[in-house]
Scaffold this motif. Structure first.
Motif, PDB file in Angstrom:
ATOM      1  N   THR A  35       0.823  -1.204   0.000  1.00 31.29           N
ATOM      2  CA  THR A  35       0.000   0.000   0.000  1.00 31.29           C
ATOM      3  C   THR A  35       0.858   1.256   0.000  1.00 31.29           C
ATOM      4  OG1 THR A  35      -0.102  -0.157   2.415  1.00 31.29           O
ATOM      5  CG2 THR A  35      -1.955  -1.072   1.163  1.00 31.29           C
ATOM      6  N   GLN A  90      -4.598   1.558  -1.175  1.00 31.16           N
ATOM      7  CA  GLN A  90      -4.275   0.657  -2.274  1.00 31.16           C
ATOM      8  C   GLN A  90      -3.573   1.446  -3.377  1.00 31.16           C
ATOM      9  OE1 GLN A  90      -7.287  -1.017  -5.226  1.00 31.16           O
ATOM     10  NE2 GLN A  90      -7.168  -2.656  -3.686  1.00 31.16           N
ATOM     11  N   GLN A 226       0.218 -10.701   4.618  1.00 32.43           N
ATOM     12  CA  GLN A 226      -0.898 -11.635   4.483  1.00 32.43           C
ATOM     13  C   GLN A 226      -1.712 -11.686   5.765  1.00 32.43           C
ATOM     14  OE1 GLN A 226      -1.223 -16.388   3.811  1.00 32.43           O
ATOM     15  NE2 GLN A 226      -0.031 -15.287   2.264  1.00 32.43           N
ATOM     16  N   ARG A 228      -2.282  -9.312   7.973  1.00 33.16           N
ATOM     17  CA  ARG A 228      -3.147  -8.135   8.113  1.00 33.16           C
ATOM     18  C   ARG A 228      -4.444  -8.328   7.349  1.00 33.16           C
ATOM     19  NH1 ARG A 228       0.601  -2.768   8.512  1.00 33.16           N
ATOM     20  NH2 ARG A 228      -1.441  -1.773   8.397  1.00 33.16           N
ATOM     21  N   THR A 229      -4.312  -8.818   6.111  1.00 30.66           N
ATOM     22  CA  THR A 229      -5.505  -9.050   5.295  1.00 30.66           C
ATOM     23  C   THR A 229      -6.403 -10.111   5.920  1.00 30.66           C
ATOM     24  OG1 THR A 229      -4.303  -8.448   3.277  1.00 30.66           O
ATOM     25  CG2 THR A 229      -6.323  -9.722   3.009  1.00 30.66           C
ATOM     26  N   SER A 230      -5.798 -11.195   6.399  1.00 36.91           N
ATOM     27  CA  SER A 230      -6.576 -12.296   6.974  1.00 36.91           C
ATOM     28  C   SER A 230      -7.245 -11.899   8.290  1.00 36.91           C
ATOM     29  CB  SER A 230      -5.678 -13.519   7.184  1.00 36.91           C
ATOM     30  OG  SER A 230      -5.174 -13.981   5.942  1.00 36.91           O
ATOM     31  N   GLN A 232      -8.248  -8.879   9.068  1.00 36.48           N
ATOM     32  CA  GLN A 232      -9.370  -8.025   8.693  1.00 36.48           C
ATOM     33  C   GLN A 232     -10.552  -8.853   8.217  1.00 36.48           C
ATOM     34  OE1 GLN A 232      -8.420  -4.732   6.065  1.00 36.48           O
ATOM     35  NE2 GLN A 232      -6.351  -4.607   6.897  1.00 36.48           N
TER      36      GLN A 232
END
Length: 269
Positions: A35, A90, A226, A228-230, A232
């Motif tokens: 990001t 993004q 990965q 952080r995304t998971s 969330q």
């Protein structure tokens, strides 16, 4: 004062995350993320690491823009605390908005910029205050688009980076791609060097020149990206630690906090 950290996210605006930290003493390891980051110092002094000319002091009222995939760290001065705000956006969304505003056609944002402009700091603070408010997501979206579309790229001081992904050779790029695609895999340095077609010593030097990290540190960084995304998405911390190849949940928490500044539980909440 008691240190605090707050995160704001909205499922209607999946391309943005905001953070506010007050009186923080958390220290980050060198890291990168996919990001774009825009941060502002509210109180205290931050030390920006990752520049080609050594650490750079960022004082209260300054705004720093960090492009995606740039290795860096922002930490408080020794034995002190600082308060700050941070937007993560993004990269493709930022690029699209800049093109819509026509600024991106001539001034792509591909360098670390450090602004001491009072008006930019004021606008950034107002934007973040709006994001954390109860305003509608439509109003927040409009404010984000306007802020990014107006963001000044020309005439801003630049922090030259010590590492640059553009320096990656084809061999180093193969290693980077492997670690991005499969960050939980066990990858001995010998195996990575063979993939790159160079010696272990050459790989470490070339990899750090391109990414600012050793291959192992880069792999840990990819795991945290990965994670952080998971988190969330609602995945449990314990299951995530096992899936990403950490020794145990305590190991995962230590590494996560070193990269993100808070525990996985606080970040998820």
């Amino acid at each position: 004062m008691t240190p605090t950290a707050q995160f704001w996210r909205d499922p209607n605006l999946p391309y943005v995350e905001s953070r506010r930290a007050c009186d923080s003493r958390a220290n980050y390891k060198a890291h990168s993320h996919p990001t774009v980051s825009i941060g502002a110092v509210d109180r205290g002094v931050s030390v920006f690491s990752g520049g080609a000319e050594g650490p750079t002091l960022i004082r209260a009222g300054s705004v720093v823009f960090v492009p995606a995939d740039c290795a860096h760290a922002c930490n408080p001065q020794a034995d002190s605390a600082w308060s700050y705000q941070m937007l993560h956006l993004q990269a493709r969304w930022v690029e699209d908005i800049r093109k819509e505003s026509r600024q991106g056609l001539s001034t792509p944002l591909c360098q670390v910029l450090l602004s001491h402009n009072d008006d930019l700091y004021r606008r950034f603070s107002q934007l973040n205050q709006l994001l954390f408010s109860s305003a509608s997501w439509q109003d927040k979206e409009a404010a984000l688009i306007e802020f990014i579309g107006d963001f000044p790229a020309r005439g801003q001081p630049v922090i030259a980076l010590a590492a640059d992904p553009a320096r990656a050779s084809n061999g180093v790029r193969r290693v980077m791609d492997l670690l991005q695609q499969d960050p939980q895999a066990l990858c001995p340095l010998e195996q990575l060097a063979e993939l790159a077609g160079i010696s272990r010593y050459q790989l470490i030097r070339a990899f750090r020149s391109a990414t600012g990290m050793t291959p192992h540190a880069y792999q840990l960084n990819q795991r945290i990206i990965q994670a952080r995304t998971s988190l969330q998405a609602g995945e449990a911390s314990a299951a995530l630690a096992q899936r990403l190849g950490f020794a145990d949940q305590a190991h995962f928490q230590r590494v996560f906090k070193a990269h993100v500044g808070v525990t996985p539980g606080l970040y998820k909440a």
